[in-house]
Motif scaffolding. Structure first.
Motif, PDB file in Angstrom:
ATOM      1  N   PHE A 288     -19.481 -47.123-100.199  1.00  0.00           N
ATOM      2  CA  PHE A 288     -20.330 -47.963-101.039  1.00  0.00           C
ATOM      3  C   PHE A 288     -19.513 -48.855-101.966  1.00  0.00           C
ATOM      4  N   LEU A 289     -18.409 -48.345-102.490  1.00  0.00           N
ATOM      5  CA  LEU A 289     -17.591 -49.179-103.371  1.00  0.00           C
ATOM      6  C   LEU A 289     -16.859 -50.261-102.585  1.00  0.00           C
ATOM      7  N   ASN A 290     -16.400 -49.943-101.376  1.00  0.00           N
ATOM      8  CA  ASN A 290     -15.779 -50.966-100.535  1.00  0.00           C
ATOM      9  C   ASN A 290     -16.787 -52.035-100.139  1.00  0.00           C
ATOM     10  N   ASN A 291     -18.013 -51.623 -99.882  1.00  0.00           N
ATOM     11  CA  ASN A 291     -19.053 -52.588 -99.532  1.00  0.00           C
ATOM     12  C   ASN A 291     -19.333 -53.534-100.697  1.00  0.00           C
ATOM     13  N   LEU A 292     -19.235 -52.997-101.913  1.00  0.00           N
ATOM     14  CA  LEU A 292     -19.499 -53.796-103.102  1.00  0.00           C
ATOM     15  C   LEU A 292     -18.346 -54.728-103.448  1.00  0.00           C
ATOM     16  N   LEU A 293     -17.099 -54.294-103.227  1.00  0.00           N
ATOM     17  CA  LEU A 293     -15.940 -55.049-103.681  1.00  0.00           C
ATOM     18  C   LEU A 293     -15.038 -55.545-102.552  1.00  0.00           C
ATOM     19  N   THR A 294     -14.453 -54.629-101.801  1.00  0.00           N
ATOM     20  CA  THR A 294     -13.461 -55.020-100.803  1.00  0.00           C
ATOM     21  C   THR A 294     -14.022 -55.971 -99.768  1.00  0.00           C
ATOM     22  N   TYR A 295     -15.233 -55.694 -99.303  1.00  0.00           N
ATOM     23  CA  TYR A 295     -15.839 -56.515 -98.257  1.00  0.00           C
ATOM     24  C   TYR A 295     -17.066 -57.257 -98.795  1.00  0.00           C
ATOM     25  N   ARG A 296     -16.949 -57.742-100.043  1.00  0.00           N
ATOM     26  CA  ARG A 296     -18.063 -58.450-100.663  1.00  0.00           C
ATOM     27  C   ARG A 296     -18.506 -59.648 -99.828  1.00  0.00           C
ATOM     28  N   ASP A 297     -17.557 -60.327 -99.194  1.00  0.00           N
ATOM     29  CA  ASP A 297     -17.896 -61.505 -98.391  1.00  0.00           C
ATOM     30  C   ASP A 297     -18.665 -61.137 -97.134  1.00  0.00           C
ATOM     31  N   ALA A 298     -18.636 -59.874 -96.736  1.00  0.00           N
ATOM     32  CA  ALA A 298     -19.392 -59.411 -95.571  1.00  0.00           C
ATOM     33  C   ALA A 298     -20.274 -58.227 -95.956  1.00  0.00           C
ATOM     34  N   ARG A 299     -20.725 -58.231 -97.205  1.00  0.00           N
ATOM     35  CA  ARG A 299     -21.447 -57.079 -97.741  1.00  0.00           C
ATOM     36  C   ARG A 299     -22.702 -56.764 -96.933  1.00  0.00           C
ATOM     37  N   LEU A 300     -22.895 -55.486 -96.666  1.00  0.00           N
ATOM     38  CA  LEU A 300     -24.097 -55.019 -95.988  1.00  0.00           C
ATOM     39  C   LEU A 300     -25.216 -54.907 -97.003  1.00  0.00           C
ATOM     40  N   ASN A 354      -8.208 -45.167 -91.855  1.00  0.00           N
ATOM     41  CA  ASN A 354      -9.539 -45.557 -92.303  1.00  0.00           C
ATOM     42  C   ASN A 354      -9.634 -47.061 -92.542  1.00  0.00           C
ATOM     43  N   TYR A 355      -8.600 -47.616 -93.150  1.00  0.00           N
ATOM     44  CA  TYR A 355      -8.602 -49.052 -93.447  1.00  0.00           C
ATOM     45  C   TYR A 355      -8.648 -49.884 -92.168  1.00  0.00           C
ATOM     46  N   VAL A 356      -7.807 -49.545 -91.233  1.00  0.00           N
ATOM     47  CA  VAL A 356      -7.732 -50.324 -89.992  1.00  0.00           C
ATOM     48  C   VAL A 356      -9.050 -50.258 -89.231  1.00  0.00           C
ATOM     49  N   LEU A 357      -9.591 -49.066 -89.069  1.00  0.00           N
ATOM     50  CA  LEU A 357     -10.811 -48.929 -88.284  1.00  0.00           C
ATOM     51  C   LEU A 357     -12.036 -49.506 -88.990  1.00  0.00           C
ATOM     52  N   SER A 358     -12.159 -49.275 -90.294  1.00  0.00           N
ATOM     53  CA  SER A 358     -13.340 -49.778 -90.992  1.00  0.00           C
ATOM     54  C   SER A 358     -13.329 -51.297 -91.071  1.00  0.00           C
ATOM     55  N   SER A 359     -12.149 -51.904 -91.247  1.00  0.00           N
ATOM     56  CA  SER A 359     -12.061 -53.367 -91.278  1.00  0.00           C
ATOM     57  C   SER A 359     -12.523 -53.970 -89.966  1.00  0.00           C
ATOM     58  N   ARG A 360     -12.211 -53.312 -88.898  1.00  0.00           N
ATOM     59  CA  ARG A 360     -12.527 -53.861 -87.575  1.00  0.00           C
ATOM     60  C   ARG A 360     -13.936 -53.521 -87.118  1.00  0.00           C
ATOM     61  N   PHE A 361     -14.363 -52.279 -87.300  1.00  0.00           N
ATOM     62  CA  PHE A 361     -15.589 -51.825 -86.648  1.00  0.00           C
ATOM     63  C   PHE A 361     -16.798 -51.656 -87.570  1.00  0.00           C
ATOM     64  N   VAL A 362     -16.614 -51.667 -88.888  1.00  0.00           N
ATOM     65  CA  VAL A 362     -17.760 -51.538 -89.788  1.00  0.00           C
ATOM     66  C   VAL A 362     -18.157 -52.906 -90.325  1.00  0.00           C
ATOM     67  N   TRP A 363     -17.266 -53.516 -91.125  1.00  0.00           N
ATOM     68  CA  TRP A 363     -17.595 -54.815 -91.717  1.00  0.00           C
ATOM     69  C   TRP A 363     -17.213 -55.967 -90.790  1.00  0.00           C
ATOM     70  N   GLY A 364     -16.251 -55.759 -89.925  1.00  0.00           N
ATOM     71  CA  GLY A 364     -15.815 -56.838 -89.055  1.00  0.00           C
ATOM     72  C   GLY A 364     -16.819 -57.222 -87.988  1.00  0.00           C
ATOM     73  N   ARG A 365     -17.789 -56.364 -87.697  1.00  0.00           N
ATOM     74  CA  ARG A 365     -18.735 -56.657 -86.635  1.00  0.00           C
ATOM     75  C   ARG A 365     -19.990 -57.377 -87.136  1.00  0.00           C
ATOM     76  N   TYR A 366     -20.110 -57.568 -88.450  1.00  0.00           N
ATOM     77  CA  TYR A 366     -21.302 -58.221 -88.992  1.00  0.00           C
ATOM     78  C   TYR A 366     -21.025 -59.690 -89.240  1.00  0.00           C
TER      79      TYR A 366
END
Length: 366
Positions: A288-300, A354-366
């Motif tokens: 949830f914190l990464n969704n709010l900050l790290t991947y704000r540009d692709a926030r779910l 975790n960083y590599v996989l989440s960047s590619r398959f969680v936020w990277g696919r949206y």
């Protein structure tokens, strides 16, 4: 040519439908006799901002619309807008009517009059400018942000936090590939990206009070500003997104221990059960914190997207989580420094994966 385009006004928007026709009417009055176009760059606003702008564009060819799908962020919207015009000068103005559009002709004149000037900045802190009805705490925060910006700026701007300015389009296009696109302060990005200091003039304006819509300012915006400063100071050494992910991971480690300690040492659960629960809680916190900050540009956004994203985050990080738990249990069983050091070692092992996989398959696919 007498009818050659002079100025493009880029208006980044999100949920500003009610302000669209009002702003165009104000631009029409302020820029009477000048040759201009307005480019709304909308982040797929759910309130239909892009549709409202298109309705105007059908009747007024000076109005254009860029509706961004799957791309978010004020700075990146400004970059796209600046690169989408043939006008020799491009201005940035907010869509909330808080910037004084009557200053735009003065900005245009300043740049047309002196070919050595690169940027004309609307300033709230030169004589004649003002903050309007800002509350005292917001004034203090702005002053602090200005002081911090001087650590990376190559110019003695009075208002480096300004989001209201005009710049030569060729300068903006030249700098575009080097811009970070982080946060809300595109002027700071432009001024610090240039290898040589940009020549500027400052023109006073008084910040207005928002009438329609809701303010986009929040604690996350302030955090993004600090992130942008970090990117300019250290981003070439440690990429800002990885630094953010790692910092959140450090907070997650704190959450991990806050859960693990009372379960194992207080409730006397087995270390295995305590470690598994602590890992799940920390992983949820990190998502949830990464969704709010790290991947704000692709926030779910929305319950369904967040739930699916959380499930995906847990799945793609499962290998890291298994490594985390496995390493921690192994070291604990081998009596490496009680329970704290084994737990910390497990966290470290899973972090990079975790960083590599989440960047590619969680936020990277949206």
């Amino acid at each position: 040519m007498d009818d050659a385009l002079e100025l493009a006004v880029v208006i980044p928007t999100f949920n500003e439908r009610a302000n669209v026709p009002v702003l165009i009417a104000k631009l029409d009055q302020a820029l009477a006799g000048r040759r201009w176009e307005a480019i709304f760059v909308d982040d797929d606003s759910p309130d239909g901002t892009a549709d409202a702008a298109r309705e105007l564009a059908r009747l007024d060819t000076r109005v254009r619309v860029i509706q961004r799908i799957g791309r978010r962020g004020l700075s990146t919207a400004c970059i796209e807008g600046m690169c989408a015009t043939a006008a020799p000068i491009v201005a940035i103005i907010d869509g909330d009517l808080q910037h004084d559009e009557t200053v735009l002709p003065k900005m245009l004149d300043a740049l047309q009059r002196d070919p050595l000037v690169d940027v004309a900045v609307g300033s709230r802190f030169v004589d004649g400018g003002g903050l309007g009805e800002w509350q005292r705490d917001r004034v203090k925060k702005s002053a602090l942000a200005t002081r911090l910006s001087r650590r990376v700026l190559k110019a003695d701007l009075t208002d480096p936090m300004s989001g209201f300015f005009a710049i030569r389009t060729d300068v903006a296009r030249r700098l575009a590939p080097t811009l970070s696109g982080i946060g809300f302060k595109i002027l700071l990005d432009l001024m610090t990206a240039s290898p040589e200091p940009l020549a500027f003039v400052e023109l006073p304006y008084v910040f207005r009070t928002r009438i329609e819509g809701e303010s986009k300012l929040d604690h996350v915006v302030a955090m993004e500003y600090l992130i942008a400063l970090y990117d300019r100071m250290f981003g070439r050494v440690v990429p800002v997104r990885f630094a953010m992910f790692a910092a959140i991971g450090a907070f997650g480690a704190g959450v991990h221990f806050l859960v693990l300690s009372p379960l194992y040492a207080g409730l006397l659960w087995t270390f295995r059960a305590s470690e598994i629960v602590a890992t799940i809680v920390a992983m949820t916190f990190n998502f949830f914190l990464n969704n709010l900050l790290t991947y704000r540009d692709a926030r779910l956004r929305g319950a369904r997207a967040l739930f699916e994203g959380w499930i995906g985050f847990c799945l793609v990080c499962s290998v890291g989580a298994i490594a985390n738990v496995g390493v921690a249990i192994f070291l604990f069983n081998e009596n490496y420094g009680g329970w704290a050091w084994p737990a910390l070692a497990g966290i470290a092992i899973g972090a990079v994966w975790n960083y590599v996989l989440s960047s590619r398959f969680v936020w990277g696919r949206y």
